[in-house]
Design a protein around this motif. Sequence first.
Motif, PDB file in Angstrom:
ATOM      1  N   UNK A   1       0.956  -1.203   0.083  1.00 45.43           N
ATOM      2  CA  UNK A   1       0.161  -0.132  -0.055  1.00 45.43           C
ATOM      3  C   UNK A   1       0.635   1.223  -0.181  1.00 45.43           C
ATOM      4  N   UNK A   2       0.941   2.021  -0.991  1.00 37.17           N
ATOM      5  CA  UNK A   2       1.956   3.303  -1.096  1.00 37.17           C
ATOM      6  C   UNK A   2       0.794   4.400  -1.216  1.00 37.17           C
ATOM      7  N   UNK A   3      -0.328   4.415  -0.747  1.00 34.14           N
ATOM      8  CA  UNK A   3      -1.302   5.668  -0.726  1.00 34.14           C
ATOM      9  C   UNK A   3      -0.555   6.899  -0.189  1.00 34.14           C
ATOM     10  N   UNK A   4      -0.244   6.607   0.960  1.00 34.79           N
ATOM     11  CA  UNK A   4       0.024   7.756   1.583  1.00 34.79           C
ATOM     12  C   UNK A   4       1.339   8.293   1.142  1.00 34.79           C
ATOM     13  N   UNK A   5       2.245   7.578   0.477  1.00 38.44           N
ATOM     14  CA  UNK A   5       3.485   8.117  -0.105  1.00 38.44           C
ATOM     15  C   UNK A   5       3.497   8.418  -1.675  1.00 38.44           C
ATOM     16  N   UNK A   6       2.212   8.462  -2.235  1.00 38.11           N
ATOM     17  CA  UNK A   6       2.127   8.385  -3.564  1.00 38.11           C
ATOM     18  C   UNK A   6       2.708   9.919  -4.002  1.00 38.11           C
TER      19      UNK A   6
END
Length: 229
Positions: A160-165
């Motif tokens: 999950x890379x949503x926060x660092x996208x």
Amino acid sequence: MIALDILAIGAHPDDVEIGMAGTLAKHKQAGYKTGIYDLTYAEMSSNGTVELRQEEAKDASQILQLDVRGTIGLPDRGLQLIKTHIDEVVKIIRWHKPRIVFAPYWEDRHPDHIMCSRIVQEALFNAKLRRYMPELPAHTVEQAYFYFINDTVPADLVVDVSEVYEQKRLALGAYRSQFTPQTNEMVSTPLTQGYVERVEARDSLLGQGRGMKLAEGFITKGPYAVQYF
Ligand SMILES: [Zn+2]
């Protein structure tokens, strides 16, 4: 030489960013030591010069806060599964002693990405052998994973890379000579035709159904080892 938790290897500057910039940013935030090595300077690129691409890679490295960014300098479009090329990667692995190594997925429309994948796999094996290149201590990498550049198959695991996208968007944006059609001199390539948008669409699909807005996917060859679930 700085010891790394994660070492990601690509054929050209921008390969690793396309596949897994978010995963690197996320692990850096969590305190991991991260690094990228590019096998070539991408001197055969249709757009940009070697100097400009190095500037771009430097900018992307700062955005991702990499501990190490290096280029081996093997010939672009001349990568081969030969000892001299494999040995360069063995050296990098032994210098930086990563726990985890990432290489391109072994099927891709660009032959250099396929060859990079194969060279890294050979190097991972040789890096373990005490009697191979005995001047550098042997090193066994815990796990190897394969990231996607152009071609995607169902992933074995997703991060999950949503926060660092946003960091991934900025890192890809740093490669202005590759992805941004700015001048008339630039040659139209698959990269200048909405490529970054397609990467984001792919990452969105990889997260779909898993409760993740954006994810990066990986393939493993060996079984994924866990102590507890
Ligand atoms: Zn590439």
